[in-house]
Design an enzyme around this catalytic site. Structure first.
Site, PDB file in Angstrom:
ATOM      1  CE  LYS A   1      -3.847   2.528   2.744  1.00  0.00           C
ATOM      2  NZ  LYS A   1      -4.690   2.258   3.560  1.00  0.00           N
TER       3      LYS A   1
ATOM      4  NE  ARG B   1      -6.117   9.280   2.727  1.00  0.00           N
ATOM      5  CZ  ARG B   1      -4.524   9.153   2.446  1.00  0.00           C
ATOM      6  NH1 ARG B   1      -3.632  10.696   2.376  1.00  0.00           N
ATOM      7  NH2 ARG B   1      -3.574   8.812   3.315  1.00  0.00           N
TER       8      ARG B   1
ATOM      9  CE  LYS C   1      -3.840   7.967   6.515  1.00  0.00           C
ATOM     10  NZ  LYS C   1      -5.203   7.448   6.305  1.00  0.00           N
TER      11      LYS C   1
ATOM     12  CD  GLU D   1       5.042  -4.348   4.147  1.00  0.00           C
ATOM     13  OE1 GLU D   1       4.759  -5.011   4.775  1.00  0.00           O
ATOM     14  OE2 GLU D   1       6.292  -3.270   5.122  1.00  0.00           O
TER      15      GLU D   1
ATOM     16  CE  LYS E   1      -6.213   2.581  -1.084  1.00  0.00           C
ATOM     17  NZ  LYS E   1      -7.196   2.290   0.175  1.00  0.00           N
TER      18      LYS E   1
ATOM     19  CB  SER F   1     -11.415   7.719  -4.454  1.00  0.00           C
ATOM     20  OG  SER F   1      -9.589   8.077  -3.449  1.00  0.00           O
TER      21      SER F   1
ATOM     22  CE1 TYR G   1     -14.356   3.126  -3.443  1.00  0.00           C
ATOM     23  CE2 TYR G   1     -12.749   3.080  -4.573  1.00  0.00           C
ATOM     24  CZ  TYR G   1     -13.695   3.215  -3.766  1.00  0.00           C
ATOM     25  OH  TYR G   1     -12.532   3.594  -2.577  1.00  0.00           O
TER      26      TYR G   1
END
Length: 432
Positions: free
Chosen positions: A300, A310, A322, A338, A353, A379, A418
């Site tokens: 991510k 967000r 972040k 990871e 992602k 998004s 979506y």
């Protein structure tokens, strides 16, 4: 005949003969008596054409079968008296001015395998279907749906009726997997995100409601503190701004168990804390949820493409960014670190992602693990396509399906998108 159907469908109340004339494909068709039966439509009476239309095509009257035996027929052919067959079609003429040249000498011509729809379909390497989609759903405590300004076409769903209605729509086109994201009231947010594991909180209630209505629905949940944190971060924030890793993992374990207890099929830690997959697996097993899967947000990235999401959840960090826990967009090999950790800790599915800016990372994971790969068309990717389509810059349907196909081609088994319902509708229409 597709041309016949389209021309007729575009002319309400038309006769089939009019449609045939309009599309110029009436060769070999004859008028039939106004007898209605399977596959027969009168050409003289006005009609509303159904989606599928079979029009009788009749060339010459079919000759009666010959009384000769197979042996006699074969003997005639051997004797050089082969029966007549249609002539070889003439080669289509080139436009005037085309240079007359000798064909290029090349044994391999890849275009040969692309020259017809049937051949292209036969050799297609990657396919997409509604079964490959997971539909992200935003839910809130209200009764009414609320539009999301930065994500045209998406809404925060009222947790009762709006949520149920949207899942009905998804299942109707073959999408039977959803992932839930809550919009939590500010009054319930805290620095430690305790609302995340409230058994009567928004997400557990939604899970129980959906499982009551749709027992076979596959429900994924998000495991992270940012929707519940007054700081907007995925973990507990120390007074000097450091995101506390192990203390956050402790909270995430309680959150995952609460979701599993409510009936979640797959919990999805998106927080990017170190060691959280193994800790959650242990917590689930100790609580008797050995059959609940973990979809780890393995790679991510700290991406600019999360902005509309967000806004939808009002979960922007109150300070900073972040980057101390999400991955650097410049890094590629780090995804393998990871991957190996999550796989060793018991992850069942690995996620990349965002998706399209990181197709190379999807392929990297695909080549280095046997676990299923998921990818999140986030998004920002969604809103980019919608905005470009609204401005007339691209064909939305073609762009959406191409983007999803590219994610599958890179190696993703499932895609969080979506566009799930819309894409499934388009795919179903193509198969009719």
């Amino acid at each position: 005949m597709v041309g016949v159907m389209m021309a007729a469908a575009a002319t309400p109340g038309c006769g089939v003969s009019q449609a045939l004339t309009a599309c110029g494909s009436h060769e070999g068709l004859r008028r039939v008596a106004p007898v209605f039966g399977p596959g027969v439509v009168s050409v003289s009476a006005p009609c509303k054409l159904p989606r599928k239309l079979n029009v009788q095509a009749v060339a010459e009257p079919i000759a009666k079968s010959s009384p000769r035996t197979i042996e006699e027929c074969e003997a005639n052919v051997v004797a050089g008296n082969a029966p007549a067959a249609p002539p070889v079609p003439a080669k289509p003429s080139a436009p005037e001015g085309t240079p007359a040249i000798s064909p290029l000498v090349m044994p391999a011509r890849p275009r040969r395998n692309r020259r017809s729809p049937a051949l292209r379909a036969a050799f297609q390497e990657t396919t997409i279907s509604p079964a490959n989609f997971i539909l992200p759903l935003f839910v809130h405590e209200g009764e009414q749906n609320a539009p999301i300004g930065a994500m045209p076409g998406c809404q925060r769903l009222g947790w009762r009726h709006g949520l149920i209605d949207e899942v009905y729509k998804a299942r109707d086109v073959g999408v039977n997997s959803v992932v839930l994201f809550p919009k939590v009231p500010d009054a319930l947010k805290s620095s430690t995100g305790d609302e995340a594991y409230n058994p009567d909180g928004l997400v557990p209630r939604c899970i129980r409601l959906l499982k009551d209505k749709f027992p076979d629905l596959v429900i994924y949940t998000d495991v992270a503190l940012d929707p519940y944190s007054s700081d907007g971060h995925d973990g507990i924030v120390r007074e000097d701004g450091l995101i506390m890793n192990d203390e956050t993992v402790h909270q995430l374990c309680k959150q995952a168990v609460a979701q599993a207890q409510a009936g979640a099929d797959v919990v999805s830690p998106s927080d990017m804390m170190d060691g959280r997959v193994g800790a959650i697996r242990k917590a689930l097993d100790l609580a008797g949820h050995q059959d609940v899967s973990i979809m780890a947000y393995t790679a991510k990235y700290a991406s600019a493409f999360y902005g509309p999401f967000r806004e939808a959840l009002d979960s922007n960090p109150r300070f900073g960014d972040k980057k101390t826990y999400q991955m650097n967009p410049a890094n590629y090999r780090e995804a393998l670190i990871e991957t190996r950790m999550d796989e060793a800790e018991g992850a069942d599915i690995l996620m990349v992602k965002p998706a399209m800016p990181y197709l190379d990372v999807i392929r990297l994971l695909r080549d280095n693990t046997a676990l299923p790969i998921s990818a999140y068309q986030v998004s920002g990717e969604y809103s980019m396509i919608r905005a470009a389509a609204a401005a007339g810059m691209l064909d939305e349907k073609k762009a959406v399906l191409e983007s999803l196909l590219s994610i599958r081609r890179a190696g993703a088994d499932v895609i969080l998108t979506y566009f799930a319902i819309q894409a499934a509708q388009w795919l179903c229409a193509e198969r009719v």
